[in-house]
Design a protein around this motif. Structure first.
Motif, PDB file in Angstrom:
ATOM      1  N   ALA A   1     130.424  89.135  46.571  1.00 19.50           N
ATOM      2  CA  ALA A   1     131.048  90.665  46.902  1.00 19.50           C
ATOM      3  C   ALA A   1     129.592  91.766  46.540  1.00 19.50           C
ATOM      4  N   LEU A   2     129.432  90.772  44.513  1.00 23.08           N
ATOM      5  CA  LEU A   2     128.868  91.947  44.272  1.00 23.08           C
ATOM      6  C   LEU A   2     126.754  92.415  45.034  1.00 23.08           C
ATOM      7  N   VAL A   3     126.248  91.408  45.393  1.00 24.25           N
ATOM      8  CA  VAL A   3     125.168  90.864  45.706  1.00 24.25           C
ATOM      9  C   VAL A   3     125.912  91.934  47.076  1.00 24.25           C
ATOM     10  N   PHE A   4     126.924  92.038  47.998  1.00 25.43           N
ATOM     11  CA  PHE A   4     127.385  92.799  48.944  1.00 25.43           C
ATOM     12  C   PHE A   4     127.606  94.095  49.368  1.00 25.43           C
ATOM     13  N   SER A   5     127.696  94.549  48.320  1.00 29.42           N
ATOM     14  CA  SER A   5     127.967  96.012  47.800  1.00 29.42           C
ATOM     15  C   SER A   5     126.424  96.261  47.757  1.00 29.42           C
ATOM     16  N   TYR A   6     125.106  96.086  47.407  1.00 25.31           N
ATOM     17  CA  TYR A   6     123.651  96.523  47.893  1.00 25.31           C
ATOM     18  C   TYR A   6     123.414  97.754  47.359  1.00 25.31           C
ATOM     19  N   THR A   7     123.451  98.030  45.916  1.00 25.18           N
ATOM     20  CA  THR A   7     123.722  98.871  44.881  1.00 25.18           C
ATOM     21  C   THR A   7     123.123  99.235  44.622  1.00 25.18           C
ATOM     22  N   ARG A   8     121.344  99.278  43.503  1.00 21.32           N
ATOM     23  CA  ARG A   8     120.928  98.190  42.277  1.00 21.32           C
ATOM     24  C   ARG A   8     121.423  99.348  41.709  1.00 21.32           C
TER      25      ARG A   8
ATOM     26  N   ASP B   1     109.173  94.664  45.786  1.00 16.86           N
ATOM     27  CA  ASP B   1     109.070  96.431  46.987  1.00 16.86           C
ATOM     28  C   ASP B   1     110.217  96.443  47.794  1.00 16.86           C
ATOM     29  N   ARG B   2     110.853  95.122  47.892  1.00 19.12           N
ATOM     30  CA  ARG B   2     112.018  94.659  48.615  1.00 19.12           C
ATOM     31  C   ARG B   2     113.934  95.348  47.937  1.00 19.12           C
ATOM     32  N   LEU B   3     113.724  95.652  46.710  1.00 16.06           N
ATOM     33  CA  LEU B   3     114.498  95.740  45.578  1.00 16.06           C
ATOM     34  C   LEU B   3     114.100  97.749  46.062  1.00 16.06           C
TER      35      LEU B   3
ATOM     36  N   VAL C   1     124.220  98.892  40.184  1.00 17.48           N
ATOM     37  CA  VAL C   1     125.259  98.020  40.187  1.00 17.48           C
ATOM     38  C   VAL C   1     125.259  96.744  39.680  1.00 17.48           C
ATOM     39  N   TRP C   2     124.380  96.693  40.284  1.00 15.56           N
ATOM     40  CA  TRP C   2     123.397  95.136  39.606  1.00 15.56           C
ATOM     41  C   TRP C   2     122.851  95.408  38.518  1.00 15.56           C
ATOM     42  N   LEU C   3     121.645  96.418  38.424  1.00 10.45           N
ATOM     43  CA  LEU C   3     121.526  96.807  37.279  1.00 10.45           C
ATOM     44  C   LEU C   3     122.638  97.372  35.716  1.00 10.45           C
ATOM     45  N   GLY C   4     123.387  97.396  35.579  1.00 14.07           N
ATOM     46  CA  GLY C   4     124.763  97.629  35.089  1.00 14.07           C
ATOM     47  C   GLY C   4     124.760  96.273  34.997  1.00 14.07           C
ATOM     48  N   ALA C   5     125.301  95.213  35.813  1.00 14.73           N
ATOM     49  CA  ALA C   5     126.106  93.992  35.797  1.00 14.73           C
ATOM     50  C   ALA C   5     125.421  92.797  34.830  1.00 14.73           C
ATOM     51  N   ALA C   6     124.291  93.188  35.232  1.00 18.38           N
ATOM     52  CA  ALA C   6     122.561  92.307  34.305  1.00 18.38           C
ATOM     53  C   ALA C   6     122.709  92.706  32.812  1.00 18.38           C
ATOM     54  N   LEU C   7     122.943  94.197  32.761  1.00 22.04           N
ATOM     55  CA  LEU C   7     123.216  95.215  31.334  1.00 22.04           C
ATOM     56  C   LEU C   7     124.646  94.211  30.225  1.00 22.04           C
ATOM     57  N   ALA C   8     125.736  94.349  31.802  1.00 19.77           N
ATOM     58  CA  ALA C   8     127.026  93.972  30.825  1.00 19.77           C
ATOM     59  C   ALA C   8     126.378  91.770  30.417  1.00 19.77           C
ATOM     60  N   ALA C   9     126.027  91.916  31.048  1.00 22.41           N
ATOM     61  CA  ALA C   9     125.184  89.872  30.554  1.00 22.41           C
ATOM     62  C   ALA C   9     124.626  89.816  30.131  1.00 22.41           C
ATOM     63  N   LEU C  10     124.148  91.002  28.638  1.00 20.75           N
ATOM     64  CA  LEU C  10     122.996  90.835  28.534  1.00 20.75           C
ATOM     65  C   LEU C  10     123.699  90.714  27.112  1.00 20.75           C
ATOM     66  N   VAL C  11     124.650  92.249  27.803  1.00 21.07           N
ATOM     67  CA  VAL C  11     124.968  92.437  26.251  1.00 21.07           C
ATOM     68  C   VAL C  11     126.294  91.255  25.352  1.00 21.07           C
ATOM     69  N   LEU C  12     127.439  90.792  26.846  1.00 20.49           N
ATOM     70  CA  LEU C  12     128.787  89.291  26.641  1.00 20.49           C
ATOM     71  C   LEU C  12     127.594  88.731  25.589  1.00 20.49           C
TER      72      LEU C  12
ATOM     73  N   PRO D   1     123.754 102.679  33.743  1.00 19.79           N
ATOM     74  CA  PRO D   1     123.002 102.639  34.828  1.00 19.79           C
ATOM     75  C   PRO D   1     123.867 103.788  35.855  1.00 19.79           C
ATOM     76  N   GLN D   2     125.049 103.432  36.260  1.00 16.77           N
ATOM     77  CA  GLN D   2     125.646 104.508  37.174  1.00 16.77           C
ATOM     78  C   GLN D   2     125.381 105.764  37.099  1.00 16.77           C
ATOM     79  N   ALA D   3     126.197 106.004  35.645  1.00 17.75           N
ATOM     80  CA  ALA D   3     125.254 107.553  34.729  1.00 17.75           C
ATOM     81  C   ALA D   3     124.253 108.195  35.234  1.00 17.75           C
ATOM     82  N   MET D   4     123.264 107.022  34.890  1.00 17.78           N
ATOM     83  CA  MET D   4     121.777 107.697  35.105  1.00 17.78           C
ATOM     84  C   MET D   4     121.429 108.069  36.700  1.00 17.78           C
ATOM     85  N   PHE D   5     122.223 106.805  37.773  1.00 20.15           N
ATOM     86  CA  PHE D   5     121.864 107.358  39.277  1.00 20.15           C
ATOM     87  C   PHE D   5     123.190 107.458  39.804  1.00 20.15           C
ATOM     88  N   HIS D   6     123.836 108.452  39.078  1.00 22.72           N
ATOM     89  CA  HIS D   6     125.063 108.704  40.475  1.00 22.72           C
ATOM     90  C   HIS D   6     125.643 110.365  39.508  1.00 22.72           C
ATOM     91  N   GLU D   7     126.356 111.060  39.373  1.00 24.53           N
ATOM     92  CA  GLU D   7     127.452 112.038  38.336  1.00 24.53           C
ATOM     93  C   GLU D   7     128.561 111.403  39.490  1.00 24.53           C
TER      94      GLU D   7
END
Length: 458
Positions: free
Chosen positions: A234-241, A284-286, A243-254, A413-419
């Motif tokens: 489901a996370l991949v199907f969101s196709y939102t970079r 390039d694909r990202l 969110v992917w970056l935020g999920a990776a950072l959250a995993a890094l923190v954990l 990352p959401q705040a950096m790429f979205h209002e």
């Protein structure tokens, strides 16, 4: 028939009054958050004069009545005002004053207007923060929050997979299947009908579900691990970079904060290696990949970020302290789009709202507003860190601190790429969890005074 309707209304009012007097304010605030995300105005909305009314607004009114009644009866748990509260009150005060002093007519209540952003994006999340903060804290309440969010995460994961595979007959609420409602039709976007909101909620709910599962028996952990492939899909199907970056950072923190010894080193190495392989092998694909639009449109969204940054910098240089006024960016940016000193496609952002929360606050409220927002995020992070590092505290209380650190890593990352003020359901979730964390932080500080710095321990 009229008698049945009257009795039903009377019964609802009676049960509502009972809940207002004795109900759980934390779960009530969470109910408002979830109602806004899943059953908000795309699901049902009507107008009461100039004021739009939806189910989440009705739920919010009920929550406020419950809070005021329980506060009057002494059933809340007032806690000392701390740094996070001062930063938040300052941000709300500056944002409101900036809006009022820049000539916006208060009757503009439409979605996306400056007043709507102020109320829905900051004031209502601030109310949810305060209600959660002032509620009595105990392990059952906090664990119920994790369990409810975990259940919501299961629903969102299944909903996202059903959307992407075109199984619309199984998708609920029905407005998800309507391409004319919301944005990002074609991606997994859930009841929020917005891929960014869907992704943020999905990750937060899965984090909370994991905390709940690992605080329970082995069967709960096994159940959580079984659902991980569905969550990833489901996370991949969101196709939102972002969110992917935020999920990776959250995993890094954990991993970096939650694990110890060799296990942490191995997990960090595996995560960094996997991230590097994915990023370097598919750069390039990202940048440009097919989602609801063309690959060229996806690449253009990356280029627009540079234009937003350039225009924001020029606007900041002209009004660095207080900015152009809250909500003024869409019209204040127009003179800067004719700048010919750069090769950036400035005209591409005409008609678009800002795509960066930090730069939006900088241009609209200046260094004052941005400084207050950064101070608020830092205060939340410090409180969460101290809560996690208080070894004398109960494990469930420490786990909430770790969860909040991961949520903040996801949020940045959401705040950096979205209002984010245009995504009020996201703001509501993060502010609610922050209120829960700060309330728990202050509760633990009563029995573990070393959690607070010396100046506040008195």
């Amino acid at each position: 028939m009229e008698l049945i309707i009257g009795i039903s209304i009377l019964a609802v009012l009676l049960w509502g009054l009972i809940w207002c007097l004795q109900g759980d304010l934390v779960l009530g605030a969470l109910g408002v958050v979830i109602t806004g995300a899943c059953l908000g105005h795309p699901f049902w909305k009507t107008d009461l004069g100039p004021v739009p009314v939806s189910l989440d607004r009705i739920a919010l009114a009920g929550l406020l009545v419950a809070y005021l009644l329980q506060w009057r009866l002494g059933r809340t748990d007032p806690k000392p005002i701390g740094a996070a509260d001062r930063w938040l009150f300052g941000l709300l005060l500056v944002g409101t004053a900036s809006f009022l002093l820049t000539g916006f007519p208060p009757e503009k209540l439409g979605e996306g207007s400056a007043l709507w952003r102020l109320v829905a994006g900051y004031l209502i999340p601030g109310i949810l923060y305060w209600v959660a903060r002032q509620a009595p804290m105990e392990h059952r309440r906090v664990r119920r929050v994790w369990a409810v969010l975990g259940g919501l995460g299961v629903y969102l994961a299944l909903s996202g997979i059903l959307e992407r595979t075109g199984q619309w007959q199984w998708v609920w609420p029905p407005h998800i299947a309507n391409p004319e409602v919301g944005l990002h039709f074609g991606r997994a976007r859930g009841p929020m009908v917005h891929a960014v909101s869907f992704g943020l909620y999905l990750v937060v709910c899965w984090l909370a579900g994991g905390v709940w599962a690992f605080s329970r028996a082995r069967f709960a952990r096994l159940l959580f691990l079984t659902g991980v492939p569905f969550f990833v899909a489901a996370l991949v199907f969101s196709y939102t970079r972002s969110v992917w970056l935020g999920a990776a950072l959250a995993a890094l923190v954990l991993i970096a904060v939650g694990l110890q010894g060799r296990l942490r080193i191995v997990a960090l190495a595996a995560l960094v290696g996997l991230g590097a392989a994915v990023a370097l092998g598919n750069l390039d694909r990202l940048v440009a990949f097919q989602r609801e639009g063309s690959a060229a449109e996806t690449a253009q969204s990356v280029q627009m970020r540079g234009a937003f940054a350039y225009v924001s910098w020029k606007m900041f240089l002209d009004r660095p302290v207080f900015g152009f006024g809250f909500g003024r960016f869409p019209e204040a940016e127009l003179p800067y789009l004719t700048d010919r000193q750069t090769d950036l496609p400035l005209e591409s952002i005409r008609g678009y709202v800002h795509h960066n929360t930090f730069l939006s606050l900088l241009t609209e409220t200046g260094l004052v507003g941005l400084g207050l927002f950064l101070g608020l995020l830092m205060a939340w992070a410090v409180a969460a860190w101290r809560l996690w590092r208080t070894w004398q505290a109960a494990s469930w209380a420490r786990a909430q601190g770790l969860l909040m650190l991961a949520v903040l890593a996801l949020y940045l990352p959401q705040a950096m790429f979205h209002e984010m003020s245009y995504l009020p359901s996201d703001q509501a979730l993060v502010f609610f969890l922050a209120g829960l964390t700060i309330g728990l932080y202050r509760t633990v500080a009563r029995t573990c005074p070393q959690i607070l710095p010396p100046a506040n321990a008195r």
